[in-house]
Design an enzyme around this catalytic site. Structure first.
Site, mmCIF file in Angstrom:
data_model
loop_
_atom_site.group_PDB
_atom_site.id
_atom_site.type_symbol
_atom_site.label_atom_id
_atom_site.label_comp_id
_atom_site.label_asym_id
_atom_site.label_seq_id
_atom_site.Cartn_x
_atom_site.Cartn_y
_atom_site.Cartn_z
ATOM 1 N N SER A 127 -16.265 56.058 60.855
ATOM 2 C CA SER A 127 -15.428 54.911 61.211
ATOM 3 C C SER A 127 -16.166 53.602 60.987
ATOM 4 O O SER A 127 -17.396 53.533 61.141
ATOM 5 C CB SER A 127 -15.013 55.020 62.686
ATOM 6 O OG SER A 127 -14.457 53.814 63.155
ATOM 7 N N TYR A 152 -16.643 55.517 71.512
ATOM 8 C CA TYR A 152 -16.052 56.063 70.291
ATOM 9 C C TYR A 152 -16.975 55.803 69.106
ATOM 10 O O TYR A 152 -17.281 56.706 68.322
ATOM 11 C CB TYR A 152 -14.687 55.428 70.045
ATOM 12 C CG TYR A 152 -14.108 55.773 68.682
ATOM 13 C CD1 TYR A 152 -13.659 57.054 68.405
ATOM 14 C CD2 TYR A 152 -14.019 54.810 67.684
ATOM 15 C CE1 TYR A 152 -13.142 57.372 67.161
ATOM 16 C CE2 TYR A 152 -13.506 55.110 66.433
ATOM 17 C CZ TYR A 152 -13.068 56.397 66.175
ATOM 18 O OH TYR A 152 -12.567 56.710 64.941
#
Length: 324
Positions: A127, A152
């Site tokens: 990501s 995350y």
């Protein structure tokens, strides 16, 4: 050719699955169909895939080590596309253990299966959030990414470290892709574009954080799929056989410009509520895709105005009964 796609009922998973199924590849897809967002949408995506005779689906959580191992032992996969993960920056603040379970333990299970069942190539989704507190734009793969600002992001950075270790130790060809704000038809309801569209159509306020002073490298789903398929077809061969690439649009836009494109496509003006920056958010993202371009001749093709128009057309069709 047999390919395992984890997170097959997800936004990117469905589009990738369909692209590969059209090529005649045998796809085995797994997904736990959790309720992080609307399960009906996930099932509708699966319905699109189930029309292909070369598709098999198993409802399975990648945390299930025995189940995953049995799947690998049964199907002898050539390649693996690992997309399953607990998504969402803000949700990781509320439910941290869901992230360590899926993104850490689950990813370790995938790596162990690839170690014990040799494959041609493992491609996994990282990501843009791994760039965290970095302020030098555009983001390039050689930047240090040791300052995550959400759990995350930390789990995705951990995935990159784990993947490199397994590639080094066991010679597994692995490529990680740092995805940048993917959007388009069949997208995730927790993403800003989806939320904005729903609120504008219902004439409700849209929450605009950091008072609109945000920049994002919005990347249309078709460009993402093209990039991932090209990468999947070209496993690294150096020692260790490991690569990491940005996969973005390389053309960031102001958040307010994206909202304006939505207003044009919807034919409605948004009711805007300006709010402070949320915890875990970054001010700007911008992907340098030079390395990926050199590796597989990747270049994004879709402008935000065109991509937003395509998303809105899908949204109106999918939710037409709710809009009447």
């Amino acid at each position: 050719m047999k390919i395992l796609i984890t997170g097959i009922a997800g936004f990117v998973g469905m589009h990738l699955g369909e692209a590969l199924l059209k090529r005649g590849v045998e796809i085995v897809g797994v997904d736990n169909l959790n309720d992080y967002y609307d399960v009906n949408l996930k099932n509708a995506r699966l319905t699109r895939l189930k029309k292909y005779p070369n598709f098999k689906f198993f409802k399975m959580d990648i945390v299930d080590r025995k189940g995953l191992s049995s799947l690998f032992n049964t199907y002898y996969f050539n390649r693996v596309l690992h997309l399953a993960a607990q998504a969402g920056v803000r949700y990781s603040i509320e439910q941290p253990f869901k992230y360590t379970d899926s993104n850490i333990t689950g990813f370790l299970n995938i790596l162990e299966c690839c170690r014990n069942n040799p494959i041609e190539h493992l491609v996994y989704a990282s990501s843009s959030s791994v760039y965290g507190g970095n302020t030098v734009l555009p983001y390039t793969e050689n930047q240090v990414v040791d300052t995550p600002i959400s759990l995350y992001a930390a789990t995705k950075k951990s995935n990159e470290l784990m993947a490199h270790a397994y590639s080094h130790l066991f010679g597994i060809p692995v490529t990680g892709l740092r995805l940048f704000t993917v959007y388009g038809p069949w997208g995730r309801p927790d993403m800003a574009l989806f939320k904005f569209t729903k609120s504008i159509l219902q004439e409700e306020k849209i929450a605009i954080f950091n008072y609109g002073k945000m920049v994002r490298d919005f990347t249309y789903i078709d460009d993402v799929v093209e990039g991932i398929v090209k990468v999947l077809d070209k496993p690294p061969t150096e020692t260790p056989p490991y690569k990491i690439f940005n996969l973005g649009n390389n053309n960031p836009v102001q958040l307010m410009d994206c909202i304006e494109a939505l207003e044009v496509s919807l034919g409605k003006v948004a009711i805007k509520e300006y709010l402070p920056l949320q915890a875990g958010d970054v001010l700007a993202t911008h992907a340098s895709t030079a390395l990926l371009g050199e590796w597989v001749a990747y270049k994004s093709q879709t402008s935000v105005s065109d991509g937003v128009a395509k998303f809105v057309a899908w949204y109106k069709k999918y939710y037409e009964n709710e809009l009447t």
